[in-house]
Design an enzyme around this catalytic site. Structure first.
Site, mmCIF file in Angstrom:
data_model
loop_
_atom_site.group_PDB
_atom_site.id
_atom_site.type_symbol
_atom_site.label_atom_id
_atom_site.label_comp_id
_atom_site.label_asym_id
_atom_site.label_seq_id
_atom_site.Cartn_x
_atom_site.Cartn_y
_atom_site.Cartn_z
ATOM 1 N N ASN A 108 0.853 -1.181 0.000
ATOM 2 C CA ASN A 108 0.000 0.000 0.000
ATOM 3 C C ASN A 108 0.891 1.233 0.000
ATOM 4 O OD1 ASN A 108 -2.479 1.557 0.396
ATOM 5 N ND2 ASN A 108 -1.782 1.884 2.493
ATOM 6 N N HIS A 110 0.956 5.265 1.380
ATOM 7 C CA HIS A 110 0.289 6.138 2.345
ATOM 8 C C HIS A 110 0.953 7.515 2.306
ATOM 9 C CE1 HIS A 110 -2.020 7.203 5.870
ATOM 10 N NE2 HIS A 110 -0.916 7.667 6.439
ATOM 11 N N SER A 137 4.966 6.953 1.903
ATOM 12 C CA SER A 137 5.626 5.683 2.234
ATOM 13 C C SER A 137 4.922 4.529 1.539
ATOM 14 C CB SER A 137 5.573 5.430 3.750
ATOM 15 O OG SER A 137 6.059 6.523 4.492
ATOM 16 N N ASP A 146 -2.212 1.147 8.194
ATOM 17 C CA ASP A 146 -1.047 1.958 7.826
ATOM 18 C C ASP A 146 0.148 1.688 8.739
ATOM 19 O OD1 ASP A 146 -2.634 3.200 5.861
ATOM 20 O OD2 ASP A 146 -3.337 4.710 7.286
#
Length: 219
Positions: A108, A110, A137, A146
């Protein structure tokens, strides 16, 4: 076309587009098998279709629970036997079972320099805190929102005149750079998650995450 990638989106898909462009340029070892959205009106679906990529919609509002939605999403994803699952603006909190299924092969992006500012409104929070530096990030996805291990970041300076919108725009430029790099590294086998710690070329990245800095023209 080695290596299958599935991308999950909820919105415009600009980060997804950066990855598509890098795949099309032959810089990523793999192919995007499918783009799946939980929102039928996501503009990212049009982007994917324009690139000739198979798209699917799984509207989360049609399911009675998060667990049932995630179970059906797993079935769709697994049809494509992905080596990597990418969350590119996928605005869903995932169930633990879903996260565990793709542990070590789901990433992912973020918009903060994690572990700072998990969750929403990251740009506003960075400005209000008086931070001199902000960024984005890429991390492996874990059950903590996260909170997964980070393996690449990018930073931009925070200006005194910055609004959350202006800062977000500059951070997004950096997101479009580091997300394709992260995918490239993973698909080449250079980045792996070992015992909860990201490794690059066999060396632990704990405490030494690579960070790109904005060019002067992008600051």
């Amino acid at each position: 076309m080695s290596g299958s990638i599935v991308i999950l989106i909820s919105g415009s898909g600009s980060n997804m587009q950066a990855i598509i462009d890098t795949v099309d340029a032959g810089e990523i070892s793999g192919h995007i098998s499918a783009v799946i959205s939980n929102r039928p009106d996501a503009f990212g679906l049009e982007r994917a279709q324009a690139a000739g990529i198979h798209t699917e919609v799984l509207d989360h509002t049609e399911f009675k629970s998060r667990e049932i939605f995630d179970l059906n999403l797993i079935r769709k994803i697994d049809d494509f036997e992905p080596d990597l699952v990418i969350l590119a603006g996928f605005m869903r909190i995932l169930t633990p079972d879903f996260v565990r299924r793709y542990s070590g092969r789901m990433i992912n992006i973020h918009p903060s320099l994690l572990p700072k500012y998990q969750g929403l409104h990251t740009h506003k929070r960075a400005i209000e805190a008086g931070d001199k530096e902000h960024g984005a990030s890429v991390h492996f996805v874990t059950e903590e929102l996260d909170g997964g291990p980070v393996f690449i970041q990018a930073s931009v300076p925070v200006k005194e005149s910055d609004t959350p919108e202006a800062l977000a725009k500059r951070v997004l430029t950096q997101e479009h750079k580091i997300f394709p790099i992260a995918v490239k590294w993973f698909m080449e086998g250079r980045v792996q998650l070992e015992n909860g710690i990201p490794h690059m070329d066999g060396v632990s990245l704990e405490g030494r995450v690579p960070r790109l800095h904005a060019e002067p023209s992008e600051e």
